[in-house]
Design an enzyme around this catalytic site. Structure first.
Site, PDB file in Angstrom:
ATOM      1  N   LYS A   7      61.827  63.544 -40.843  1.00  0.00           N
ATOM      2  CA  LYS A   7      61.041  62.331 -40.617  1.00  0.00           C
ATOM      3  C   LYS A   7      60.693  61.570 -41.900  1.00  0.00           C
ATOM      4  CE  LYS A   7      59.420  61.078 -37.022  1.00  0.00           C
ATOM      5  NZ  LYS A   7      58.449  61.654 -36.124  1.00  0.00           N
TER       6      LYS A   7
ATOM      7  N   GLU B 222      51.681  51.473 -39.946  1.00  0.00           N
ATOM      8  CA  GLU B 222      50.938  51.755 -38.710  1.00  0.00           C
ATOM      9  C   GLU B 222      49.437  51.576 -38.929  1.00  0.00           C
ATOM     10  OE1 GLU B 222      52.993  55.332 -36.544  1.00  0.00           O
ATOM     11  OE2 GLU B 222      53.339  55.489 -38.677  1.00  0.00           O
TER      12      GLU B 222
ATOM     13  N   HIS C  31      61.201  37.693 -26.678  1.00  0.00           N
ATOM     14  CA  HIS C  31      60.929  38.800 -25.737  1.00  0.00           C
ATOM     15  C   HIS C  31      61.487  40.130 -26.251  1.00  0.00           C
ATOM     16  CE1 HIS C  31      60.229  35.494 -22.814  1.00  0.00           C
ATOM     17  NE2 HIS C  31      61.306  34.981 -23.374  1.00  0.00           N
TER      18      HIS C  31
END
Ligand code: ARG
Length: 465
Positions: A290, A297, A163
């Site tokens: 960044k 992705e 989970h």
């Protein structure tokens, strides 16, 4: 309207007085897509013409002319001079038309006892067979890099999740090898598909077979198929081989996507388990700090494109009565694109895994959080105090609540605090509360212990060669 000057160009144009409209040509032409099967098409024609000559259906001289003409066609394909023409619809008619320009009349004999319906699906099966081999190879490369990295980190402890909540400590090697197992099943599915598709439709002609005394075993063998397909209607209209390939790719890309998602999580500042190499990171045009995991992705996104391609093809096939219908022309675009996308995704994952750096300290620290050794404590109560597991679970729950209240982890409770919950607890319990001890203890077959992981790494290294 198409101009009069095109009159007579269509190979099937014998019964028509007028040319197709330009828009009809545009919707009908598949050459931009099926030109990728030019090699397969030529191989199929060579095998077919050899067989026709062998059977005495065409003359040996015609066959020699055909084979030599096809030599020139393939040379033109290789040097880039082959003229692909949309008005000739597809690769089959482009090759035949060019052959006719080169050798003249014998080219027209090549299509005896054959139809584009068996021709196209022969080419397509050959192409898909090759693409499956390539896809399997790209997955094997990924497995190799996963095994290598797993071997470096058999004993690196990280949190195992259920989970996405900290569950129990696991080892990074074990986690990476889980993907090696998944990918092995993916490869097996692709392999299975490649074997099932490897029967020859050639010689089924339009749909009913042919009255010529052809030798389908000979063409099947020449093209590396196991045997000719037994039913001509099935042979020209079945596309389950492509559906099977796409479904196997879809499942495999789902696995790539899950691994990609791990990379997205692990490389976030919040997890900080790993860092992608510069070659596999991208910057932001506005936020200088960044390091984005764009490739991961995109692998995640592209998995659904492949699944969509499977669904599109299935939709195209499911309501087609036998035998061939032109709907089937669009099978190739979907299939080619799915294989292209898949190859890119698999190669990207390999590149990322090969060069990613893992932060073992951060992983270990995260593994120690969230009472991850609570199960080990319960197991200790079962083993040492002979408590039923359910009771041990209850006692451990009370200890976790106590630690939570105090704002510390389980090993930071004092023995006195523990004994207030269960008086028979001894100092020995602390030996099972470290994450290393926890991971080390899980030595059951398939378990996360470094000894088991090292064995698996060894086996996989041998197996993958
Ligand atoms: N370009 C066609 C395809 O890909 C070849 C078969 C055409 N057959 C026909 N009967 N029109 O499906």
């Amino acid at each position: 309207m198409a101009s009069e000057s095109k009159k007579g160009q269509q190979m099937w144009g014998g019964r028509f007085a007028a040319q197709p409209s330009d828009i009809m040509q545009s919707i009908n032409a598949s050459i931009d897509v099926d030109r990728r099967m030019v090699r397969e098409d030529i191989a199929g024609s060579r095998a077919h013409a050899d067989m026709l000559a062998e059977q005495g259906i065409i003359s040996e001289a015609d066959n020699v002319a055909i084979q030599e003409g096809l030599d020139q066609v393939i040379a033109e394909v290789l040097d880039g001079s082959f003229p692909y023409r949309a008005e000739l619809e597809d690769i089959h008619m482009n090759v035949e038309a060019r052959l006719k320009e080169i050798i003249g009349e014998p080219a027209g004999r090549m299509h005896t006892a054959r139809s584009r319906n068996d021709q196209v699906v022969t080419d397509f099966r050959l192409w898909t067979r090759g693409a499956l081999t390539e896809a399997r190879r790209s997955l094997k490369a990924l497995q190799r890099s996963l095994v290598k990295r797993a071997g470096e980190h058999t004993d690196a402890v990280m949190p195992g999740f259920t989970h996405l909540q900290t569950a129990q400590p696991v080892t990074l090697g074990h986690h990476l090898l889980a993907y090696v197992e998944m990918i092995e099943r993916d490869r097996a599915r692709l392999d299975d598909c490649a074997r099932r598709l490897n029967e020859s439709p050639l010689g089924s002609a339009a749909l009913a077979g042919t009255g010529f005394t052809i030798d389908r075993d000979a063409t099947a063998e020449a093209l590396g198929f196991y045997r000719p397909m037994a039913n001509s209607l099935d042979a020209v209209s079945a596309r389950d081989f492509a559906l099977e390939a796409l479904s196997a790719l879809s499942i495999a890309s789902t696995h790539l996507s899950r691994l990609a998602e791990e990379i997205v999580l692990w490389t976030s500042a919040q997890f900080a388990f790993a860092k992608l190499s510069d070659a596999w990171s991208t910057g932001s045009s506005i936020m200088p700090q960044k390091r984005n995991p764009d490739a991961a992705e995109l692998v995640r996104a592209k998995a659904s494109l492949i699944t969509g391609q499977f669904a599109s093809l299935q939709g195209a096939v499911k309501a087609l009565p036998l035998a061939y219908a032109k709907d089937l022309q669009d099978d190739k675009q979907l299939t080619f694109s799915a294989f292209d996308t898949f190859g890119l995704c698999a190669a990207s994952m390999t590149g990322m895994i090969e060069t990613i750096t893992f932060n073992r300290e951060n992983m270990r620290a995260a593994a120690a959080k969230g009472f991850s050794t609570a199960t080990d404590l319960a197991d200790w109560l079962v083993r040492e105090l002979k408590m039923p597991f359910r009771d041990a679970h209850h006692v451990t729950g009370a200890l976790v609540a106590k630690a939570e209240e105090k704002g510390c982890d389980l090993p930071e409770l004092s023995l006195e605090e523990m004994q207030a919950v269960e008086s028979r607890l001894t100092n020995d319990v602390f030996s099972v509360l470290t994450v290393e001890a926890s991971a080390m203890s899980r030595q059951s077959y398939g378990g996360t212990s470094p000894v088991r992981v090292a064995e698996q790494v060894e086996q996989w290294t041998q197996r993958l060669g």
